[in-house]
Design a protein around this motif. Structure first.
Motif: not given
Lengths: 154, 490
Positions: A121, A138-143, A118-119, A85, A88-89
């Motif tokens: 990256a 690099r993706t979102k933290k929630e993923d 999911r989107g 982590l 926020e990434d």
């Protein structure tokens, strides 16, 4: 439905690291069955992955694990991911054995355990170990615990 | 369709050469098998069934089925999947029964070979058998039907499980290279490829076995009489068929056949594939199809649970391939080739639930529904053969030393019960050691092979090893009972 029926594990099947451990980056081993296999134990230079016997499932000591990624490409099941982590990434390192191989800086589709998009990256690093590539995205933290594959945008 | 780029493999194609298929000029590459070149040219009908003239296509790819028998340069019933393509070859499909050859077989040479240990099959079990036997200082002759050394390892692009001793973490293709090199460098081992062991003969001499072998080179055949003190059968297994309407249509392949075409020759069997069976073979071949650029529409599994390792299932799932458990193939449709398949959900009694059927578009159906040990020649030697469901079918009874009920005849690997390649590697070591000692006239004690036996126990200890464990327990129990029966009758 469990992973024995549809081939997809749920987060509850895993023993997850805490936030602090995730910040330094650790290996997430998605290997839940008793199969006779131990290259990950042999590959870890820090003794962070242990097994009681050849058929035991690998256990990661998240304090010892440094997230060095050496276990990713040796796993015959391609079941090891390194998650880190950063604000926020989430940085996810995953094994990749397809063509085309993305380059650093490319934007790729981030896929979940069912292959659903999911989107997007961004590719942060590409390493090659033998014929297996280790791609760090690099993706979102929630993923962080959702994304497990990529598809190159054509 | 030839694969150009592949993430794991590099296809080093030989010289481009021409050949004739039913009079039509086609092109292939040196190093390809005849039927692989034909499929690469987009031709899928390789033969016709005798009674109904149904079209038949490429199925097993390793010379074990009869779908690709053709007339090559006047010689009928040639197994075109294990016969290399040569410039200018005249290949013809056969109508009905094959004609007697219109050309006379060119002068056959006969040779006699004396050796200590004959090893039949150069896959994982045969290779370790030969290496281990040679270590004991005996002469070894290793034979295989295929043009390449390595058995099924030559098409395994995935990394192997197990431990260091069984090359865990290495890909099957790499293991084939390592073991193949060892065998070829070993002065005690002679290798004959494209050579079939076809019969066991009366020898007239005690303590010697006599086998007939035929080696095929460029249309010539050399016949060998091999006299050996012991023999190891490491001849593997053949793919199972599944019963459903249309199951003989071209485009329906055995999983191993798909691997041969795709990973050995770099030829894609089709674009849209339905996989039947979710054991490790089905899951791994699905993944390999994706790597080669095909689409896997879905994997159907008749059991309510996935058969293979979850890690293999996860690899295909995260590429978006669905796995439908409690589903089966109901029918394959198409005229001269698979055009679609009907799949349906099944109930606890294995009946298709009415209304659950749906038709899916695909050009290829891949069957990964298990293997049966190849035992015909073993049975011919007189070794006792029994049906053991957990071993995959009929197998030769054998003891811990891998010796059958026929003195001096040994088995190893899938031919002794279908299991993992890692187990075949260890069984090969035991058989090689025991057969060498046998030919030297020395006794083998359990302590000599203790380390290998412990290894086998370890490899079979988990839930996925249970089937193999049960098979071997049954086989050993039958051997034990047999000993008592013999004592009583004597």
């Amino acid at each position: 439905m469990g992973y024995k029926e549809d081939g997809v594990i749920s987060i509850d099947d895993l023993k997850l690291p805490n936030e602090e451990q995730l910040k330094k980056g650790v290996a997430i081993v998605e290997c839940l069955e008793n199969i006779p296999c131990n290259p990950c134990v042999e590959a870890c230079p820090f003794g962070a992955i242990t097994m009681r016997d050849l058929n035991d499932t690998p256990k990661v000591n998240y304090d010892k694990c440094t997230g060095c990624k050496r276990c990713i490409a040796v796993c015959p099941g391609l079941a090891i991911f390194v998650v880190k982590l950063e604000g926020e990434d989430a940085l996810i390192s995953l094994p990749y054995e397809f063509l085309p191989v993305p380059k650093k800086g490319d934007v790729v589709f981030a896929l979940d355990r069912e292959g659903k998009v999911r989107g997007n990256a961004k590719v942060e690093e590409v390493r090659k170990v033998g014929k297996t590539h280790i791609i760090t995205i690099r993706t979102k933290k929630e993923d962080a615990m959702v994304v497990r594959n990529i598809r190159v945008v054509k | 369709m030839r694969i150009r780029d592949h993430p794991i493999l590099e296809f080093k194609r030989g010289k481009k050469i021409h050949f004739y298929f039913n009079g039509k000029k086609l092109y292939g590459y040196e190093g390809e098998s005849i039927s692989a070149s034909i499929v690469a040219n987009g031709i899928h009908v390789l033969s016709r069934s005798l009674r109904y003239k149904n079209p038949r296509g490429f199925f097993c790819g390793i010379g074990k089925c009869s779908s690709c028998l053709m007339n090559v340069d006047g010689i009928p019933n040639v197994r075109t999947c294990i016969t290399p393509l040569k410039e200018g070859m005249e290949v013809r499909t056969q109508e009905g029964y094959a004609d007697l050859p219109s050309v006379s077989f060119r002068g056959r040479k006969k040779k006699k070979i004396e050796t200590d240990v004959l090893v039949i099959g150069a896959g994982p079990a045969g290779l370790t058998s030969a290496i281990e036997a040679a270590k004991q200082g005996v002469r070894v002759l290793l034979v295989d039907e295929n043009p390449r050394i390595g058995g099924q390892l030559v098409k395994q692009t995935h990394k192997f499980f197990g431990s260091k001793e069984e090359f865990a973490g290495k890909r099957g293709i790499e293991i084939a290279e390592i073991l193949g090199r060892k065998v070829q460098e070993d002065e005690n081992i002679d290798v004959l490829l494209q050579t079939t062991a076809f019969g066991y003969y009366e020898n007239g001499k005690d303590n010697f076995h006599l086998f007939g072998l035929v080696k095929r080179v460029d249309g010539e055949e050399e016949v060998y009489k091999v006299e050996c003190k012991s023999a190891i059968f490491a001849c593997g297994a053949m793919e199972n068929m599944l019963v459903f309407p249309g199951n003989d249509l071209p485009g329906i392949y055995g999983a191993g056949g798909v691997q041969t075409l795709m990973n050995v020759y770099g030829i894609l069997p089709g674009k849209k594939v339905l996989m039947v069976g979710s054991g490790n073979v089905g899951l791994i071949v699905s993944y390999q199809l994706l790597q080669a650029g095909a689409e896997v529409v879905c994997i159907v599994e008749a059991m309510p649970r996935i058969g293979g390792y979850h890690v293999h299932a996860a690899k295909v799932r995260r590429c978006g391939v669905p796995i439908l458990t409690s589903h089966t193939i109901v029918e394959a449709k198409g005229k001269e080739r698979v055009e679609s398949a009907v799949i349906g959900r099944i109930d606890e009694k294995w009946n298709v639930i009415k209304g659950s059927e749906r038709e899916i578009e695909c050009d290829t159906i891949c069957l990964a529904v298990g293997l049966s040990p190849s035992i015909k020649l073993i049975a011919q030697t007189g070794a006792e053969v029994r049906f053991i469901p957990e071993a995959g079918g009929y197998v030769a009874l054998h003891n811990k030393f891998m010796e059958t009920t026929k003195k001096g005849i040994f088995v190893a690997g899938d031919a002794s019960g279908v299991e993992e390649a890692s187990i075949a590697i260890v069984e090969g070591k035991i058989a090689g050691f025991s057969a060498a000692k046998f030919s030297l006239g020395e006794r083998v004690e359990e302590k000599d092979i203790e380390k290998h036996l412990r290894r086998l126990n370890e490899l079979r200890a988990g839930p996925f090893g249970e089937r193999g464990r049960k098979a071997k327990e049954k086989i050993l129990a039958m051997m034990e009972r047999r000993r008592w029966d013999i004592r009583r009758t004597v």
